[in-house]
Design an enzyme around this catalytic site. Structure first.
Site, PDB file in Angstrom:
ATOM      1  N   TYR A   1      55.912 -16.462 -51.767  1.00 24.07           N
ATOM      2  CA  TYR A   1      55.498 -17.736 -51.032  1.00 24.07           C
ATOM      3  C   TYR A   1      54.951 -17.168 -49.629  1.00 24.07           C
ATOM      4  CZ  TYR A   1      54.963 -22.413 -49.412  1.00 24.07           C
ATOM      5  OH  TYR A   1      54.625 -23.676 -49.124  1.00 24.07           O
TER       6      TYR A   1
ATOM      7  N   SER B   1      51.676 -22.694 -43.828  1.00 25.51           N
ATOM      8  CA  SER B   1      53.414 -23.004 -43.732  1.00 25.51           C
ATOM      9  C   SER B   1      54.016 -22.364 -42.507  1.00 25.51           C
ATOM     10  CB  SER B   1      54.174 -22.783 -45.050  1.00 25.51           C
ATOM     11  OG  SER B   1      55.473 -22.496 -44.994  1.00 25.51           O
TER      12      SER B   1
END
Ligand code: ADP
Length: 248
Positions: A154, A141
């Site tokens: 995350y 990401s």
């Protein structure tokens, strides 16, 4: 671009994973569709078959020790080869300051978003090293390259995916295997739909220069390229597809 190849896609029941499975199949590969949800994996497989592609499914939890090896074996049983993998299954974590994160949520992000990528690559690389070729794409990401305020578990896991991918690329380049991390920016998916509901102002604040989110298909095109023989000199990279977000 992927004719004759057999490719595993995890988290293929929705979002980027489904778009990747469809695009990989449309590019000519046989696809092993995998997700924790049998229902959504079946939907993806039937969409592939309806479009004239070839798909099998093997479902399970990527964070379960042993699952990755089963998935490789199922792929070999179905297609008699394994040329590539898109390790994409992931979970979002509740929005919270570092001081407020629940330990179980942090552990879950580590287990599914990070450790499972290592488990997957371990099984895939063992096989690919024997065959002397292969390509792996791991979904990280832009949150694996920059901070994700209120989502440290995350971001930490996704930074880990970038490190794992670079290290695997260096270790296995001599064996003819390429490994890259894919770093999507804001992408329309189950995850971002839930974030839009929970914190629309947060999404607005992180809109990229293109002023829109990516469609999953716009991410999947890069997956096909990275898995293909168009990318034979491309390894060890964090490939960012983010509408310009990290350019500013
Ligand atoms: P994105 O579009 O970013 O991939 P989604 O939430 O739409 O985000 O998709 C994530 C996919 O990963 C879902 O299909 C979900 O079922 C799958 N998934 C989540 N956890 C696991 C797991 N532990 N094992 C396998 N698949 C998982």
């Amino acid at each position: 671009m992927l004719e004759g190849k057999a490719i595993i896609v995890t988290g293929a029941g929705s979002g980027i994973g489904r778009a990747s499975a469809l695009a990989v199949a449309a590019a000519g590969a046989k696809v092993m569709v995998s997700d924790i949800s049998q229902v959504t994996a079946l939907e993806t497989a039937s969409q592939i078959r309806t479009a004239g592609g070839i798909a099998q499914i093997h479902c399970g939890d990527v964070s379960r020790s042993g699952f990755a090896e089963e998935l490789v074996q199922a792929t070999l049983a179905a297609f008699e080869r394994l040329d590539g993998a898109h390790n994409n299954a992931g979970v979002e974590t509740p929005i919270a300051l570092i001081t407020e994160i629940e330990e179980a949520d942090f552990d879950r992000s580590m287990a599914v978003n990070l450790k499972a990528v290592w488990l997957a690559m371990r099984a895939q690389l063992r096989h690919m090293a024997k065959s002397g070729s292969g390509a792996i794409v791991n979904t990280a990401s832009v949150g694996g390259l920059t901070a994700v305020p209120f989502n440290a578990g995350y971001s930490a896991a996704k930074h880990g995916v970038v490190g794992l991918s670079r290290t695997a690329a260096v270790e296995f380049a001599p064996m003819g295997i390429r490994v890259n991390a894919l770093c999507p920016g804001l992408t329309r998916s189950g995850m971002t739909e839930r974030l839009i509901q929970a914190a629309p102002e947060m999404i607005e604040a992180i809109m990229p220069p293109m002023k829109r989110m990516a469609n999953p298909a716009e991410i999947a095109g890069t997956v096909v390229f990275l898995l293909s023989d168009q990318a034979t000199y491309l390894t060890g990279q964090a490939v960012t597809v983010d509408g310009g977000a990290t350019a500013i």
